[in-house]
Design an enzyme around this catalytic site. Structure first.
Site, PDB file in Angstrom:
ATOM      1  CD  GLN A  91      -2.927  -1.173   2.307  1.00  0.00           C
ATOM      2  OE1 GLN A  91      -3.263  -0.169   2.924  1.00  0.00           O
ATOM      3  NE2 GLN A  91      -3.337  -2.375   2.663  1.00  0.00           N
ATOM      4  CB  CYS A 224      -0.593   6.437   5.359  1.00  0.00           C
ATOM      5  SG  CYS A 224       0.825   7.418   4.807  1.00  0.00           S
ATOM      6  CG  ASP A 373      -3.822   0.279   9.344  1.00  0.00           C
ATOM      7  OD1 ASP A 373      -2.742   0.619   9.845  1.00  0.00           O
ATOM      8  OD2 ASP A 373      -4.028   0.251   8.111  1.00  0.00           O
ATOM      9  CB  THR A 382       2.295   3.703   9.504  1.00  0.00           C
ATOM     10  OG1 THR A 382       3.136   3.287  10.593  1.00  0.00           O
ATOM     11  CG2 THR A 382       1.820   5.120   9.735  1.00  0.00           C
ATOM     12  CB  CYS A 416       4.418   9.942   8.550  1.00  0.00           C
ATOM     13  SG  CYS A 416       3.268  10.500   7.291  1.00  0.00           S
TER      14      CYS A 416
HETATM   15  C1  LIG Z   1      -2.121   5.412   0.170  1.00  0.00           C
HETATM   16  C2  LIG Z   1      -1.424   4.763   1.328  1.00  0.00           C
HETATM   17  C3  LIG Z   1      -0.118   5.141   1.659  1.00  0.00           C
HETATM   18  C4  LIG Z   1       0.531   4.547   2.723  1.00  0.00           C
HETATM   19  N1  LIG Z   1       1.831   4.919   2.997  1.00  0.00           N
HETATM   20  C5  LIG Z   1       2.490   4.324   4.004  1.00  0.00           C
HETATM   21  C6  LIG Z   1       3.861   4.620   4.256  1.00  0.00           C
HETATM   22  O1  LIG Z   1       4.469   5.391   3.535  1.00  0.00           O
HETATM   23  N2  LIG Z   1       4.471   3.999   5.294  1.00  0.00           N
HETATM   24  C7  LIG Z   1       3.816   3.110   6.093  1.00  0.00           C
HETATM   25  O2  LIG Z   1       4.415   2.569   7.008  1.00  0.00           O
HETATM   26  N3  LIG Z   1       2.509   2.804   5.880  1.00  0.00           N
HETATM   27  C8  LIG Z   1       1.847   3.383   4.862  1.00  0.00           C
HETATM   28  N4  LIG Z   1       0.535   3.061   4.616  1.00  0.00           N
HETATM   29  C9  LIG Z   1      -0.223   2.286   5.626  1.00  0.00           C
HETATM   30  C10 LIG Z   1       0.003   0.800   5.589  1.00  0.00           C
HETATM   31  O3  LIG Z   1      -0.150   0.292   4.292  1.00  0.00           O
HETATM   32  C11 LIG Z   1      -0.994   0.172   6.546  1.00  0.00           C
HETATM   33  O4  LIG Z   1      -0.825   0.779   7.799  1.00  0.00           O
HETATM   34  C12 LIG Z   1      -0.793  -1.318   6.687  1.00  0.00           C
HETATM   35  O5  LIG Z   1      -1.091  -1.946   5.476  1.00  0.00           O
HETATM   36  C13 LIG Z   1      -1.676  -1.856   7.809  1.00  0.00           C
HETATM   37  O6  LIG Z   1      -1.689  -3.243   7.829  1.00  0.00           O
HETATM   38  P1  LIG Z   1      -2.992  -4.030   8.357  1.00  0.00           P
HETATM   39  O7  LIG Z   1      -2.617  -5.459   8.328  1.00  0.00           O
HETATM   40  O8  LIG Z   1      -3.479  -3.437   9.601  1.00  0.00           O
HETATM   41  O9  LIG Z   1      -4.106  -3.728   7.263  1.00  0.00           O
HETATM   42  P2  LIG Z   1      -4.125  -4.152   5.740  1.00  0.00           P
HETATM   43  O10 LIG Z   1      -2.742  -4.301   5.232  1.00  0.00           O
HETATM   44  O11 LIG Z   1      -5.021  -3.194   5.042  1.00  0.00           O
HETATM   45  O12 LIG Z   1      -4.789  -5.606   5.742  1.00  0.00           O
HETATM   46  C14 LIG Z   1      -6.090  -5.868   6.173  1.00  0.00           C
HETATM   47  C15 LIG Z   1      -6.418  -7.281   5.765  1.00  0.00           C
HETATM   48  O13 LIG Z   1      -7.574  -7.739   6.436  1.00  0.00           O
HETATM   49  C16 LIG Z   1      -8.387  -8.452   5.512  1.00  0.00           C
HETATM   50  N5  LIG Z   1      -9.754  -8.441   6.025  1.00  0.00           N
HETATM   51  C17 LIG Z   1     -10.614  -7.412   6.108  1.00  0.00           C
HETATM   52  N6  LIG Z   1     -11.757  -7.807   6.688  1.00  0.00           N
HETATM   53  C18 LIG Z   1     -11.613  -9.105   6.982  1.00  0.00           C
HETATM   54  C19 LIG Z   1     -12.451 -10.080   7.591  1.00  0.00           C
HETATM   55  N7  LIG Z   1     -13.685  -9.779   8.015  1.00  0.00           N
HETATM   56  N8  LIG Z   1     -11.976 -11.342   7.710  1.00  0.00           N
HETATM   57  C20 LIG Z   1     -10.730 -11.668   7.278  1.00  0.00           C
HETATM   58  N9  LIG Z   1      -9.904 -10.782   6.710  1.00  0.00           N
HETATM   59  C21 LIG Z   1     -10.336  -9.526   6.558  1.00  0.00           C
HETATM   60  C22 LIG Z   1      -8.188  -7.714   4.206  1.00  0.00           C
HETATM   61  O14 LIG Z   1      -8.556  -8.525   3.109  1.00  0.00           O
HETATM   62  C23 LIG Z   1      -6.693  -7.465   4.272  1.00  0.00           C
HETATM   63  O15 LIG Z   1      -5.999  -8.588   3.823  1.00  0.00           O
HETATM   64  C24 LIG Z   1      -0.133   3.580   3.515  1.00  0.00           C
HETATM   65  C25 LIG Z   1      -1.430   3.185   3.169  1.00  0.00           C
HETATM   66  C26 LIG Z   1      -2.070   3.753   2.078  1.00  0.00           C
HETATM   67  C27 LIG Z   1      -3.456   3.300   1.707  1.00  0.00           C
END
Ligand SMILES: Cc1cc2nc3c(=O)[nH]c(=O)nc-3n(C[C@H](O)[C@H](O)[C@H](O)COP(=O)(O)OP(=O)(O)OC[C@H]3O[C@@H](n4cnc5c(N)ncnc54)[C@H](O)[C@@H]3O)c2cc1C
Length: 471
Positions: A91, A224, A373, A382, A416
Protein backbone atom coordinates in the site's frame (compact mmCIF):
# COMPACT_ATOMS: atom_id res chain seq x y z
CA UNK A 1 7.13 16.87 -17.24
CA UNK A 2 6.51 13.29 -18.38
CA UNK A 3 7.46 9.94 -16.82
CA UNK A 4 11.02 10.13 -18.18
CA UNK A 5 11.46 13.53 -16.55
CA UNK A 6 10.13 12.19 -13.27
CA UNK A 7 12.78 9.45 -13.29
CA UNK A 8 15.46 11.97 -14.26
CA UNK A 9 14.48 14.27 -11.40
CA UNK A 10 14.34 11.52 -8.83
CA UNK A 11 17.57 9.87 -9.95
CA UNK A 12 20.07 11.69 -12.12
CA UNK A 13 19.65 15.22 -10.80
CA UNK A 14 20.37 13.82 -7.42
CA UNK A 15 23.56 12.16 -8.62
CA UNK A 16 21.89 8.78 -8.93
CA UNK A 17 22.00 7.55 -12.51
CA UNK A 18 19.31 5.22 -13.79
CA UNK A 19 21.90 2.43 -13.82
CA UNK A 20 22.80 3.12 -10.21
CA UNK A 21 19.13 3.24 -9.28
CA UNK A 22 18.51 -0.15 -10.84
CA UNK A 23 21.62 -1.47 -9.11
CA UNK A 24 20.33 -0.08 -5.84
CA UNK A 25 16.99 -1.81 -6.37
CA UNK A 26 18.82 -5.03 -7.15
CA UNK A 27 21.04 -4.97 -4.11
CA UNK A 28 18.42 -3.56 -1.80
CA UNK A 29 17.21 -6.96 -0.57
CA UNK A 30 20.82 -7.69 0.35
CA UNK A 31 21.33 -4.26 1.85
CA UNK A 32 18.08 -4.70 3.70
CA UNK A 33 19.35 -8.03 5.00
CA UNK A 34 22.51 -6.43 6.28
CA UNK A 35 20.43 -3.70 7.88
CA UNK A 36 18.23 -6.29 9.53
CA UNK A 37 21.17 -8.18 10.94
CA UNK A 38 22.80 -5.02 12.25
CA UNK A 39 19.78 -3.17 13.60
CA UNK A 40 17.34 -6.01 14.15
CA UNK A 41 14.14 -5.70 16.11
CA UNK A 42 14.39 -4.73 19.71
CA UNK A 43 12.72 -7.98 20.74
CA UNK A 44 13.77 -11.34 19.34
CA UNK A 45 11.98 -14.51 20.28
CA UNK A 46 13.80 -17.70 21.16
CA UNK A 47 12.09 -20.84 19.89
CA UNK A 48 9.49 -21.95 22.38
CA UNK A 49 7.39 -25.08 22.76
CA UNK A 50 4.21 -23.39 24.01
CA UNK A 51 1.07 -25.24 22.91
CA UNK A 52 -2.22 -23.78 21.72
CA UNK A 53 -4.36 -23.03 18.71
CA UNK A 54 -3.59 -19.58 17.30
CA UNK A 55 -6.02 -17.97 14.88
CA UNK A 56 -4.93 -14.95 12.79
CA UNK A 57 -7.62 -12.98 10.98
CA UNK A 58 -6.52 -10.80 8.04
CA UNK A 59 -4.25 -11.07 5.03
CA UNK A 60 -2.42 -7.75 4.93
CA UNK A 61 0.77 -6.34 6.42
CA UNK A 62 -0.03 -7.00 10.08
CA UNK A 63 -1.44 -10.51 9.64
CA UNK A 64 1.46 -11.76 7.53
CA UNK A 65 4.05 -10.19 9.84
CA UNK A 66 2.35 -11.82 12.86
CA UNK A 67 2.11 -15.18 11.09
CA UNK A 68 5.76 -15.24 10.06
CA UNK A 69 6.97 -14.24 13.50
CA UNK A 70 4.77 -16.70 15.39
CA UNK A 71 5.73 -19.53 13.03
CA UNK A 72 9.41 -18.82 13.62
CA UNK A 73 9.02 -18.46 17.38
CA UNK A 74 6.88 -21.51 18.18
CA UNK A 75 8.52 -24.89 17.62
CA UNK A 76 5.29 -26.79 16.87
CA UNK A 77 2.93 -24.07 15.70
CA UNK A 78 -0.78 -24.74 15.37
CA UNK A 79 -1.76 -21.69 13.36
CA UNK A 80 -4.83 -21.00 11.23
CA UNK A 81 -5.20 -17.85 9.15
CA UNK A 82 -8.50 -16.58 7.79
CA UNK A 83 -7.80 -14.21 4.89
CA UNK A 84 -9.73 -13.77 1.66
CA UNK A 85 -6.91 -12.37 -0.45
CA UNK A 86 -4.08 -14.10 -2.28
CA UNK A 87 -2.99 -10.77 -3.79
CA UNK A 88 -1.19 -8.61 -1.29
CA UNK A 89 -1.00 -4.93 -2.08
CA UNK A 90 2.11 -2.98 -1.06
CA UNK A 91 0.00 0.00 0.00
CA UNK A 92 2.74 2.60 0.66
CA UNK A 93 3.51 2.37 -3.08
CA UNK A 94 0.02 3.68 -3.94
CA UNK A 95 1.37 7.21 -3.41
CA UNK A 96 4.18 6.59 -5.91
CA UNK A 97 1.71 5.13 -8.44
CA UNK A 98 -0.56 8.15 -7.94
CA UNK A 99 2.36 10.45 -8.75
CA UNK A 100 3.48 8.47 -11.81
CA UNK A 101 6.69 7.17 -10.20
CA UNK A 102 5.75 3.48 -9.90
CA UNK A 103 3.47 1.25 -11.95
CA UNK A 104 0.53 -0.37 -10.23
CA UNK A 105 1.93 -3.85 -11.06
CA UNK A 106 4.95 -2.94 -8.87
CA UNK A 107 2.67 -3.08 -5.81
CA UNK A 108 1.43 -6.63 -6.19
CA UNK A 109 2.76 -9.36 -3.92
CA UNK A 110 1.42 -12.85 -3.37
CA UNK A 111 0.35 -14.18 0.03
CA UNK A 112 1.13 -17.74 -1.15
CA UNK A 113 4.79 -16.82 -0.70
CA UNK A 114 4.22 -16.27 3.02
CA UNK A 115 1.52 -18.78 3.92
CA UNK A 116 2.98 -22.25 3.57
CA UNK A 117 -0.10 -24.46 3.54
CA UNK A 118 1.93 -27.54 4.56
CA UNK A 119 2.40 -25.90 7.95
CA UNK A 120 -0.46 -23.41 8.23
CA UNK A 121 -4.20 -23.85 7.74
CA UNK A 122 -5.42 -21.11 5.41
CA UNK A 123 -9.17 -20.52 5.22
CA UNK A 124 -9.72 -18.26 2.21
CA UNK A 125 -12.73 -16.45 3.54
CA UNK A 126 -13.67 -13.51 5.71
CA UNK A 127 -14.78 -13.54 9.31
CA UNK A 128 -18.41 -12.48 9.58
CA UNK A 129 -18.78 -12.78 13.35
CA UNK A 130 -16.25 -12.50 16.16
CA UNK A 131 -17.67 -14.38 19.19
CA UNK A 132 -14.99 -13.60 21.73
CA UNK A 133 -17.10 -14.83 24.67
CA UNK A 134 -16.96 -18.32 23.18
CA UNK A 135 -13.43 -18.11 21.71
CA UNK A 136 -14.61 -18.62 18.17
CA UNK A 137 -15.30 -16.84 14.90
CA UNK A 138 -17.77 -17.63 12.14
CA UNK A 139 -16.79 -17.12 8.52
CA UNK A 140 -19.02 -15.81 5.73
CA UNK A 141 -19.37 -19.39 4.48
CA UNK A 142 -20.70 -20.33 7.94
CA UNK A 143 -17.65 -22.21 9.24
CA UNK A 144 -17.05 -21.98 12.99
CA UNK A 145 -13.37 -21.74 13.94
CA UNK A 146 -12.28 -22.10 17.58
CA UNK A 147 -9.07 -20.68 19.02
CA UNK A 148 -6.99 -20.40 22.18
CA UNK A 149 -5.40 -17.16 21.04
CA UNK A 150 -6.82 -14.74 18.46
CA UNK A 151 -4.84 -12.15 16.49
CA UNK A 152 -7.06 -9.50 14.89
CA UNK A 153 -5.39 -7.91 11.83
CA UNK A 154 -8.26 -6.83 9.62
CA UNK A 155 -7.16 -3.24 8.96
CA UNK A 156 -9.70 -0.51 8.22
CA UNK A 157 -12.63 -0.03 5.91
CA UNK A 158 -13.26 3.11 3.85
CA UNK A 159 -16.54 5.00 4.04
CA UNK A 160 -16.84 6.92 0.78
CA UNK A 161 -20.61 6.55 1.17
CA UNK A 162 -20.47 8.69 4.36
CA UNK A 163 -19.79 11.69 2.11
CA UNK A 164 -23.26 12.56 0.85
CA UNK A 165 -23.52 12.60 -2.93
CA UNK A 166 -20.34 10.55 -3.43
CA UNK A 167 -19.86 6.89 -4.21
CA UNK A 168 -16.76 4.82 -4.98
CA UNK A 169 -17.81 4.80 -8.64
CA UNK A 170 -17.22 8.57 -8.82
CA UNK A 171 -13.47 8.13 -8.19
CA UNK A 172 -11.66 8.77 -11.46
CA UNK A 173 -14.47 10.84 -12.99
CA UNK A 174 -15.53 14.49 -13.03
CA UNK A 175 -12.32 15.76 -11.45
CA UNK A 176 -12.64 13.48 -8.39
CA UNK A 177 -9.90 11.17 -7.17
CA UNK A 178 -8.69 9.38 -4.06
CA UNK A 179 -5.31 7.65 -3.90
CA UNK A 180 -6.58 5.32 -1.14
CA UNK A 181 -9.18 3.38 -3.10
CA UNK A 182 -8.05 -0.15 -3.88
CA UNK A 183 -9.73 -3.38 -4.83
CA UNK A 184 -7.94 -6.32 -3.29
CA UNK A 185 -10.18 -8.90 -4.89
CA UNK A 186 -9.19 -7.68 -8.32
CA UNK A 187 -5.68 -6.89 -7.14
CA UNK A 188 -5.97 -3.31 -8.32
CA UNK A 189 -5.08 0.05 -6.90
CA UNK A 190 -7.98 1.86 -8.59
CA UNK A 191 -7.49 5.15 -6.77
CA UNK A 192 -3.75 5.32 -7.34
CA UNK A 193 -4.10 4.76 -11.08
CA UNK A 194 -6.94 7.28 -11.25
CA UNK A 195 -4.86 9.81 -9.34
CA UNK A 196 -2.01 9.68 -11.87
CA UNK A 197 -4.58 10.35 -14.65
CA UNK A 198 -5.98 13.15 -12.51
CA UNK A 199 -2.46 14.70 -12.15
CA UNK A 200 -2.22 14.77 -15.94
CA UNK A 201 -5.72 16.22 -16.44
CA UNK A 202 -4.94 18.86 -13.84
CA UNK A 203 -1.78 19.83 -15.71
CA UNK A 204 -3.72 20.19 -18.96
CA UNK A 205 -6.21 22.45 -17.18
CA UNK A 206 -3.38 24.52 -15.65
CA UNK A 207 -2.06 25.28 -19.14
CA UNK A 208 -5.07 27.47 -19.85
CA UNK A 209 -6.08 28.74 -16.42
CA UNK A 210 -5.66 28.36 -12.66
CA UNK A 211 -7.76 25.36 -11.63
CA UNK A 212 -9.24 25.23 -8.14
CA UNK A 213 -7.97 22.09 -6.40
CA UNK A 214 -9.13 20.77 -3.02
CA UNK A 215 -7.44 18.11 -0.89
CA UNK A 216 -9.49 16.82 2.05
CA UNK A 217 -8.75 14.95 5.29
CA UNK A 218 -11.64 13.47 7.33
CA UNK A 219 -12.41 13.63 11.06
CA UNK A 220 -11.68 9.94 11.76
CA UNK A 221 -8.30 8.29 12.28
CA UNK A 222 -6.90 7.34 8.87
CA UNK A 223 -4.13 5.02 7.77
CA UNK A 224 -1.00 6.87 6.75
CA UNK A 225 -2.17 10.25 8.03
CA UNK A 226 0.44 12.01 5.87
CA UNK A 227 -0.82 10.65 2.53
CA UNK A 228 -3.16 13.58 1.69
CA UNK A 229 -0.30 16.05 2.13
CA UNK A 230 2.10 13.80 0.20
CA UNK A 231 -0.26 13.92 -2.79
CA UNK A 232 -0.82 17.67 -2.37
CA UNK A 233 2.92 18.44 -2.54
CA UNK A 234 3.57 16.04 -5.39
CA UNK A 235 0.78 17.44 -7.53
CA UNK A 236 1.86 21.03 -6.86
CA UNK A 237 5.44 20.08 -7.75
CA UNK A 238 4.27 18.22 -10.85
CA UNK A 239 2.82 21.49 -12.14
CA UNK A 240 5.67 23.65 -10.83
CA UNK A 241 8.24 21.64 -12.79
CA UNK A 242 6.51 22.91 -15.97
CA UNK A 243 6.11 26.46 -14.69
CA UNK A 244 2.39 25.91 -14.03
CA UNK A 245 0.29 26.30 -10.91
CA UNK A 246 -3.18 25.86 -9.47
CA UNK A 247 -5.15 27.27 -6.54
CA UNK A 248 -4.67 24.56 -3.92
CA UNK A 249 -6.69 24.32 -0.71
CA UNK A 250 -5.84 21.74 1.92
CA UNK A 251 -9.12 21.35 3.81
CA UNK A 252 -8.60 19.22 6.86
CA UNK A 253 -10.55 18.23 9.97
CA UNK A 254 -7.35 18.57 11.97
CA UNK A 255 -6.33 21.77 13.73
CA UNK A 256 -2.77 21.61 12.35
CA UNK A 257 -0.76 20.16 9.49
CA UNK A 258 1.00 17.69 11.82
CA UNK A 259 0.83 16.80 15.51
CA UNK A 260 4.59 17.23 16.11
CA UNK A 261 5.47 20.97 16.28
CA UNK A 262 8.80 20.58 14.41
CA UNK A 263 7.17 18.70 11.53
CA UNK A 264 4.19 21.07 11.53
CA UNK A 265 6.59 24.02 11.11
CA UNK A 266 8.56 22.20 8.41
CA UNK A 267 5.36 21.47 6.47
CA UNK A 268 4.30 25.12 6.57
CA UNK A 269 7.74 25.96 5.15
CA UNK A 270 7.26 23.37 2.39
CA UNK A 271 3.86 24.85 1.52
CA UNK A 272 5.37 28.35 1.37
CA UNK A 273 7.76 27.20 -1.39
CA UNK A 274 4.74 26.48 -3.59
CA UNK A 275 3.12 29.85 -3.00
CA UNK A 276 -0.23 28.46 -4.13
CA UNK A 277 -1.44 26.42 -1.14
CA UNK A 278 -3.85 27.69 1.51
CA UNK A 279 -5.19 25.71 4.46
CA UNK A 280 -8.60 25.40 6.03
CA UNK A 281 -8.39 23.68 9.39
CA UNK A 282 -11.17 21.92 11.35
CA UNK A 283 -13.27 21.46 8.19
CA UNK A 284 -14.87 18.07 7.62
CA UNK A 285 -16.18 17.12 4.17
CA UNK A 286 -19.90 16.46 4.51
CA UNK A 287 -21.14 16.24 0.93
CA UNK A 288 -20.23 16.70 -2.70
CA UNK A 289 -22.37 17.87 -5.57
CA UNK A 290 -20.58 15.90 -8.26
CA UNK A 291 -22.25 17.65 -11.20
CA UNK A 292 -22.03 21.21 -9.86
CA UNK A 293 -18.47 20.58 -8.53
CA UNK A 294 -19.24 21.96 -5.07
CA UNK A 295 -17.96 20.50 -1.80
CA UNK A 296 -19.74 21.22 1.50
CA UNK A 297 -17.74 21.17 4.72
CA UNK A 298 -18.70 21.44 8.37
CA UNK A 299 -16.36 23.84 10.11
CA UNK A 300 -16.27 22.97 13.83
CA UNK A 301 -14.46 25.36 16.16
CA UNK A 302 -14.42 26.82 19.67
CA UNK A 303 -14.75 30.53 20.40
CA UNK A 304 -14.51 32.47 23.60
CA UNK A 305 -17.75 34.25 24.53
CA UNK A 306 -18.74 36.47 27.43
CA UNK A 307 -21.74 35.34 29.47
CA UNK A 308 -23.74 38.60 29.64
CA UNK A 309 -25.54 37.62 32.88
CA UNK A 310 -22.45 36.63 34.85
CA UNK A 311 -19.79 38.61 32.95
CA UNK A 312 -17.64 35.45 32.72
CA UNK A 313 -15.71 34.16 29.72
CA UNK A 314 -16.46 30.71 28.43
CA UNK A 315 -15.47 28.57 25.45
CA UNK A 316 -18.39 27.75 23.16
CA UNK A 317 -18.32 25.11 20.40
CA UNK A 318 -19.73 26.29 17.07
CA UNK A 319 -20.23 24.89 13.61
CA UNK A 320 -20.61 26.64 10.25
CA UNK A 321 -21.36 25.21 6.84
CA UNK A 322 -18.80 26.14 4.20
CA UNK A 323 -19.36 25.50 0.48
CA UNK A 324 -16.32 25.50 -1.80
CA UNK A 325 -16.21 25.32 -5.60
CA UNK A 326 -13.59 23.09 -7.15
CA UNK A 327 -12.36 21.91 -10.52
CA UNK A 328 -10.43 18.98 -9.04
CA UNK A 329 -10.83 17.29 -5.65
CA UNK A 330 -8.79 14.60 -3.89
CA UNK A 331 -10.96 12.92 -1.27
CA UNK A 332 -9.84 10.90 1.74
CA UNK A 333 -12.77 8.85 3.06
CA UNK A 334 -13.67 8.52 6.74
CA UNK A 335 -12.33 5.19 8.06
CA UNK A 336 -13.42 2.67 10.69
CA UNK A 337 -12.77 -0.97 11.54
CA UNK A 338 -14.52 -3.49 9.28
CA UNK A 339 -18.16 -4.36 10.11
CA UNK A 340 -17.29 -7.72 11.68
CA UNK A 341 -15.19 -5.93 14.30
CA UNK A 342 -17.54 -2.96 14.73
CA UNK A 343 -20.48 -5.29 15.36
CA UNK A 344 -18.56 -7.37 17.91
CA UNK A 345 -17.79 -7.03 21.59
CA UNK A 346 -14.14 -6.42 20.66
CA UNK A 347 -14.54 -2.67 20.10
CA UNK A 348 -14.04 -0.15 22.86
CA UNK A 349 -15.26 3.38 23.41
CA UNK A 350 -13.01 4.65 20.61
CA UNK A 351 -14.90 2.43 18.15
CA UNK A 352 -11.70 0.49 17.43
CA UNK A 353 -10.22 -2.79 18.71
CA UNK A 354 -9.93 -2.23 22.45
CA UNK A 355 -6.30 -3.17 23.09
CA UNK A 356 -3.81 -1.86 25.62
CA UNK A 357 -1.59 0.70 23.91
CA UNK A 358 1.60 -0.92 25.24
CA UNK A 359 0.94 -4.68 25.28
CA UNK A 360 -1.55 -4.77 22.35
CA UNK A 361 -3.55 -7.28 24.40
CA UNK A 362 -7.32 -6.86 24.42
CA UNK A 363 -8.47 -5.12 27.59
CA UNK A 364 -11.36 -7.54 28.23
CA UNK A 365 -10.47 -10.73 26.34
CA UNK A 366 -6.95 -11.56 27.46
CA UNK A 367 -6.46 -14.18 24.73
CA UNK A 368 -7.07 -11.59 21.98
CA UNK A 369 -4.27 -9.42 20.54
CA UNK A 370 -4.29 -6.76 17.82
CA UNK A 371 -1.79 -5.79 15.15
CA UNK A 372 -1.91 -3.02 12.55
CA UNK A 373 -4.51 -0.41 11.70
CA UNK A 374 -7.43 -2.00 13.55
CA UNK A 375 -5.89 -1.25 16.96
CA UNK A 376 -7.60 1.46 18.99
CA UNK A 377 -4.40 3.10 20.17
CA UNK A 378 -3.43 6.76 19.98
CA UNK A 379 -0.84 6.36 17.23
CA UNK A 380 0.31 4.41 14.32
CA UNK A 381 -1.94 3.39 11.47
CA UNK A 382 1.13 2.69 9.34
CA UNK A 383 2.95 -0.36 8.04
CA UNK A 384 5.97 0.85 10.01
CA UNK A 385 3.92 0.65 13.22
CA UNK A 386 2.68 -2.84 12.33
CA UNK A 387 6.33 -3.87 11.94
CA UNK A 388 6.95 -2.71 15.50
CA UNK A 389 3.74 -4.37 16.75
CA UNK A 390 4.94 -7.71 15.34
CA UNK A 391 7.67 -8.60 17.85
CA UNK A 392 5.60 -7.17 20.72
CA UNK A 393 2.53 -9.32 20.12
CA UNK A 394 4.65 -12.38 19.35
CA UNK A 395 6.45 -12.13 22.68
CA UNK A 396 3.26 -11.32 24.57
CA UNK A 397 1.33 -14.19 22.97
CA UNK A 398 4.12 -16.57 23.96
CA UNK A 399 4.11 -15.15 27.50
CA UNK A 400 0.33 -15.53 27.63
CA UNK A 401 0.47 -19.12 26.40
CA UNK A 402 3.22 -19.90 28.92
CA UNK A 403 1.02 -18.31 31.63
CA UNK A 404 3.65 -15.67 32.35
CA UNK A 405 3.31 -11.93 32.76
CA UNK A 406 3.42 -10.11 29.42
CA UNK A 407 6.92 -8.75 28.90
CA UNK A 408 6.94 -6.79 25.63
CA UNK A 409 5.91 -3.17 25.15
CA UNK A 410 4.98 -1.11 22.10
CA UNK A 411 6.40 2.41 22.37
CA UNK A 412 3.99 3.99 19.86
CA UNK A 413 6.48 3.99 16.97
CA UNK A 414 4.99 5.56 13.85
CA UNK A 415 6.68 6.57 10.63
CA UNK A 416 5.39 8.91 7.97
CA UNK A 417 7.57 9.53 4.90
CA UNK A 418 6.06 12.84 3.76
CA UNK A 419 6.91 13.53 0.13
CA UNK A 420 7.54 17.27 -0.07
CA UNK A 421 8.39 17.29 -3.81
CA UNK A 422 9.60 14.80 -6.42
CA UNK A 423 12.93 13.62 -5.00
CA UNK A 424 12.53 14.78 -1.37
CA UNK A 425 10.96 13.35 1.77
CA UNK A 426 10.66 14.40 5.40
CA UNK A 427 10.93 11.15 7.34
CA UNK A 428 8.72 11.84 10.37
CA UNK A 429 9.39 9.13 12.95
CA UNK A 430 7.87 9.45 16.39
CA UNK A 431 6.40 7.51 19.30
CA UNK A 432 4.23 8.13 22.36
CA UNK A 433 6.95 10.34 23.84
CA UNK A 434 7.75 12.50 20.77
CA UNK A 435 10.28 12.46 17.94
CA UNK A 436 12.03 9.09 17.49
CA UNK A 437 14.34 9.34 14.46
CA UNK A 438 16.14 6.11 13.56
CA UNK A 439 19.11 7.95 12.02
CA UNK A 440 21.18 10.72 13.64
CA UNK A 441 19.91 13.34 11.16
CA UNK A 442 17.70 16.38 11.75
CA UNK A 443 14.35 14.67 11.23
CA UNK A 444 12.35 17.66 10.07
CA UNK A 445 14.34 18.33 6.88
CA UNK A 446 13.27 17.20 3.39
CA UNK A 447 16.01 14.88 2.08
CA UNK A 448 16.71 13.05 -1.14
CA UNK A 449 18.23 10.22 0.95
CA UNK A 450 14.78 9.38 2.31
CA UNK A 451 13.23 9.57 -1.13
CA UNK A 452 15.77 7.03 -2.43
CA UNK A 453 15.23 4.85 0.65
CA UNK A 454 11.44 4.95 0.34
CA UNK A 455 11.39 4.40 -3.43
CA UNK A 456 14.12 1.78 -3.81
CA UNK A 457 14.71 0.09 -0.44
CA UNK A 458 11.41 -0.03 1.37
CA UNK A 459 9.47 -2.37 -0.87
CA UNK A 460 12.23 -5.05 -0.94
CA UNK A 461 12.56 -4.68 2.83
CA UNK A 462 8.79 -5.10 3.19
CA UNK A 463 8.70 -8.05 0.82
CA UNK A 464 11.80 -9.98 1.95
CA UNK A 465 12.23 -8.98 5.58
CA UNK A 466 9.13 -7.53 7.18
CA UNK A 467 6.61 -9.99 5.76
CA UNK A 468 8.94 -12.89 6.56
CA UNK A 469 9.24 -11.71 10.16
CA UNK A 470 13.00 -11.14 9.96
CA UNK A 471 12.85 -7.38 10.51
C1 LIG B 1 -2.12 5.41 0.17
C2 LIG B 1 -1.42 4.76 1.33
C3 LIG B 1 -0.12 5.14 1.66
C4 LIG B 1 0.53 4.55 2.72
N1 LIG B 1 1.83 4.92 3.00
C5 LIG B 1 2.49 4.32 4.00
C6 LIG B 1 3.86 4.62 4.26
O1 LIG B 1 4.47 5.39 3.53
N2 LIG B 1 4.47 4.00 5.29
C7 LIG B 1 3.82 3.11 6.09
O2 LIG B 1 4.42 2.57 7.01
N3 LIG B 1 2.51 2.80 5.88
C8 LIG B 1 1.85 3.38 4.86
N4 LIG B 1 0.53 3.06 4.62
C9 LIG B 1 -0.22 2.29 5.63
C10 LIG B 1 0.00 0.80 5.59
O3 LIG B 1 -0.15 0.29 4.29
C11 LIG B 1 -0.99 0.17 6.55
O4 LIG B 1 -0.82 0.78 7.80
C12 LIG B 1 -0.79 -1.32 6.69
O5 LIG B 1 -1.09 -1.95 5.48
C13 LIG B 1 -1.68 -1.86 7.81
O6 LIG B 1 -1.69 -3.24 7.83
P1 LIG B 1 -2.99 -4.03 8.36
O7 LIG B 1 -2.62 -5.46 8.33
O8 LIG B 1 -3.48 -3.44 9.60
O9 LIG B 1 -4.11 -3.73 7.26
P2 LIG B 1 -4.12 -4.15 5.74
O10 LIG B 1 -2.74 -4.30 5.23
O11 LIG B 1 -5.02 -3.19 5.04
O12 LIG B 1 -4.79 -5.61 5.74
C14 LIG B 1 -6.09 -5.87 6.17
C15 LIG B 1 -6.42 -7.28 5.77
O13 LIG B 1 -7.57 -7.74 6.44
C16 LIG B 1 -8.39 -8.45 5.51
N5 LIG B 1 -9.75 -8.44 6.02
C17 LIG B 1 -10.61 -7.41 6.11
N6 LIG B 1 -11.76 -7.81 6.69
C18 LIG B 1 -11.61 -9.10 6.98
C19 LIG B 1 -12.45 -10.08 7.59
N7 LIG B 1 -13.69 -9.78 8.02
N8 LIG B 1 -11.98 -11.34 7.71
C20 LIG B 1 -10.73 -11.67 7.28
N9 LIG B 1 -9.90 -10.78 6.71
C21 LIG B 1 -10.34 -9.53 6.56
C22 LIG B 1 -8.19 -7.71 4.21
O14 LIG B 1 -8.56 -8.53 3.11
C23 LIG B 1 -6.69 -7.46 4.27
O15 LIG B 1 -6.00 -8.59 3.82
C24 LIG B 1 -0.13 3.58 3.52
C25 LIG B 1 -1.43 3.19 3.17
C26 LIG B 1 -2.07 3.75 2.08
C27 LIG B 1 -3.46 3.30 1.71
Amino acid sequence: MDKKDILRITQKENNLSRRDAIKLMGISPIAAGVLASTTGSSISQASTDVIGKVLIVGGGAGAIMALSRLKRAISNPDITIIAPNETHLYQPGQVFVGAGVMEFEDLLLNNNNYINQDEITWIKDEVKTFDADNNCVITRAGKEVKYDVLVVAVGVQYHYEAIKGLSKEDIGKNGITSVYLSDLEKGTAVGATATWEWFKELKEAAKTGKPKVIYTQPNTPIKCGGAPQKMLHLSADYLRKDGLSAEYQFVTSNAKLFSLPAIDKALHEVQATYDTITNKFQHHLQSIDVQAKKATFIHAYDVQEIDEDFGTKEMVSKTDTVVLDYDFIHVVPPMSPVDAVMESTLVGKSGWLDVDKHTLQHKKYKNVFGIGDVCGIPMGKTGGSARHHGPVITQNIIDFMAKKELSATFDGYTVCPIKTEYGKIIMAEFNYKGPAPTMPLAFDKPRWLWWAFDLYMLKPMYQYLMLTGKF
